[in-house]
Design an enzyme around this catalytic site. Structure first.
Site, PDB file in Angstrom:
ATOM      1  N   HIS A   1       3.002  -4.154   5.305  1.00 18.15           N
ATOM      2  CA  HIS A   1       3.388  -4.930   4.120  1.00 18.15           C
ATOM      3  C   HIS A   1       2.952  -6.373   4.317  1.00 18.15           C
ATOM      4  CE1 HIS A   1       5.897  -6.612   0.940  1.00 18.15           C
ATOM      5  NE2 HIS A   1       5.919  -5.384   0.450  1.00 18.15           N
TER       6      HIS A   1
ATOM      7  N   ASP B   1       7.479   2.882   0.206  1.00 18.75           N
ATOM      8  CA  ASP B   1       6.754   4.055  -0.299  1.00 18.75           C
ATOM      9  C   ASP B   1       6.684   5.199   0.702  1.00 18.75           C
ATOM     10  OD1 ASP B   1       6.092   3.040  -2.840  1.00 18.75           O
ATOM     11  OD2 ASP B   1       4.636   1.723  -1.907  1.00 18.75           O
TER      12      ASP B   1
END
Ligand code: CMC
Length: 434
Positions: free
Chosen positions: A311, A369
């Site tokens: 991320h 996710d």
């Protein structure tokens, strides 16, 4: 919005022996910022930050992330507490209005949402223009933008009531629209919203009821759906939210600005990662193949990346992934799917990757996710719908951030500059001399 940054000193930027003083500003949490708004006017030079790795694009009072510590707060409340104790409509109210609702405020908010869940029947005809096998995100991008044509009043962004109504309409109509997209792909009749159901229950019913048989909404599945929505509700200035702000900064219709956000979310580096992650887990298939995929992810000559890992902001476990992981176990347990190979592959992949030096050194952890696709798949959603569900949930964040920008006195049209490295100025060459 009342600007609340505080003076935190001065930064000196020295270029060719000349010093420029730039104000430093502080907020509630997070790093201070060097305010470079006057830098170009004073120095004739730009700052350069493709990908915005060091740039705060706005002041915001909605969401805060501390990526090093793995903290996510909405209006100050930690995401773990909201996911465990609140409902999605409650979180929507909080994100939009800044405070948790009282019982009666929440009831009024829920009632108002329910009054706006229907779509104009003309919008249903829009679907006939799409191929049956269209990607749901293509249909969502088109139909959210098309909804702008039904609410021309929302162009008046100066009117607080229009801004409020646009928010309510978007939050209310997205589930109906998203469910219709699923039904269109399946070739089934559209199911209308039901006001006796909660937000999540109503969405599940519109997705899974068929004319021949009602869908019995399991409260635990509805809770998992509601939690999925909470975990995706907002995430400060991510790519799609920044897209919504940029589109809206020109005064565009809010539904069109949100459609731009949907388009941006589609990509596999952003919201499309949930679909890509489940595809990857299926491709890996069995635990014994994990090392092969870990090696591929580490190989710089191979474009493969571990989807659901890494991320831009989190350099720690994504706090949403912690809740999503628990939720995945609960949902699979409930549906009697806990021995599914896919869950084993996910858990083992996570374990091996977290122990691997490459992932540790680059601070690559599972993101939201990684487990979400497993939940959505178990509930019965086709993979191509996953990013549509993310869009549904993120709509509240998009519209709240857009509305915040519209009332920010410092707001101007977003207009980045560039460093030009193309051809130097030259004279046109007539065709016969080329
Ligand atoms: N697998 C393998 N290596 C990775 C991964 C990954 N998933 N993610 C980053 N890296 C490596 C990357 O190759 C780079 O290595 P080096 O420094 O040697 O060149 C380093 O880690 C930093 O990566 P980056 O691409 O410069 O980082 P970024 O902040 O630009 O990208 C990201 C962030 C999320 C796009 C990226 O981590 C990624 O592609 N992850 C997989 C896709 C994904 O799961 N996306 C969902 C994000 S969370 C939900 C959302 O935003 O919608």
């Amino acid at each position: 919005m009342e600007n609340k940054t505080k003076d935190a000193g001065t930064a000196k930027i020295e270029i060719d022996g000349k010093t420029y003083d730039m104000p430093v500003l502080s907020g509630t949490h997070g790093p201070n910022v060097v305010d470079v708004r006057k830098f170009y006017a004073q120095s004739g030079q730009f700052t350069f930050d493709p990908g915005f790795t060091s740039t705060a694009s706005c002041e915001s009072q909605i969401t805060f992330i501390n990526g090093e510590e793995g903290v996510l707060l909405h209006r100050g409340y930690p995401i773990g507490q909201l996911a465990a104790q609140a409902t999605f409509p409650e979180v929507c109210y909080l994100i939009l209005n800044g405070e948790l609702p009282s019982k009666s405020e929440l009831s009024t908010f829920n009632d108002e949402i329910k009054q706006h869940t229907l779509l104009h029947t003309q919008l249903d005809r829009f679907f006939d223009g799409f191929r049956r096998d269209s990607h749901p995100m293509a249909m969502l991008t088109g139909t959210v933008g098309a909804m702008a044509s039904f609410y021309p009043g929302a162009m008046d962004s100066e009117d607080p009531e229009e801004r409020r109504l646009a928010s309510i309409r978007l939050i209310a109509k997205m589930p109906t629209l998203c469910a219709r997209i699923l039904k269109y792909n399946l070739g089934q009749k559209f199911v209308d919203p039901r006001n006796d159901l909660s937000y999540a229950e109503n969405f599940l019913n519109m997705c899974f009821s068929v004319t021949a048989e009602d869908y019995k909404v399991d409260p635990k599945i509805a809770k998992a759906m509601d939690r999925f929505f909470i975990l995706h509700a907002d995430h400060e200035q991510n790519a799609s939210t920044s897209t919504v702000r940029l589109a809206g900064s020109s005064g565009a219709h809010p539904f069109a600005a949100v459609a731009a956000g949907v388009a941006c979310l589609w990509g596999p580096s952003h919201g499309g990662a949930n679909e890509a992650c489940l595809n990857m887990l299926h491709e890996i298939g069995t635990v014994d193949r994990i090392p092969e995929f870990i090696e591929k992810a580490k190989d710089k000559s191979d474009p493969f990346r571990l989807m659901g890992f890494g991320h831009r902001v989190y350099k720690n476990y994504d706090p949403r992934a912690t809740v999503m992981r628990e939720s995945a176990h609960e949902v699979l347990d409930l549906l009697g799917l806990k021995d599914q190979p896919i869950l084993k592959v996910a858990m083992e992949l996570e374990r091996i990757a977290l122990e691997d030096e490459y992932f540790a050194e680059k601070k690559l952890y599972p993101n939201v996710d990684f487990y979400s696709g497993i939940i959505l798949d178990a509930i019965g959603f086709p993979k191509q719908m996953f990013t549509v569900l993310f869009s549904l949930a993120r709509t509240v964040g998009w519209i709240a951030q857009l509305n915040e920008m519209l009332v920010d006195p410092t707001q101007r049209i977003g207009r980045p500059r560039q460093i030009y490295t193309g051809a130097a100025m030259r004279d046109y060459v007539p065709m016969d001399q080329r």
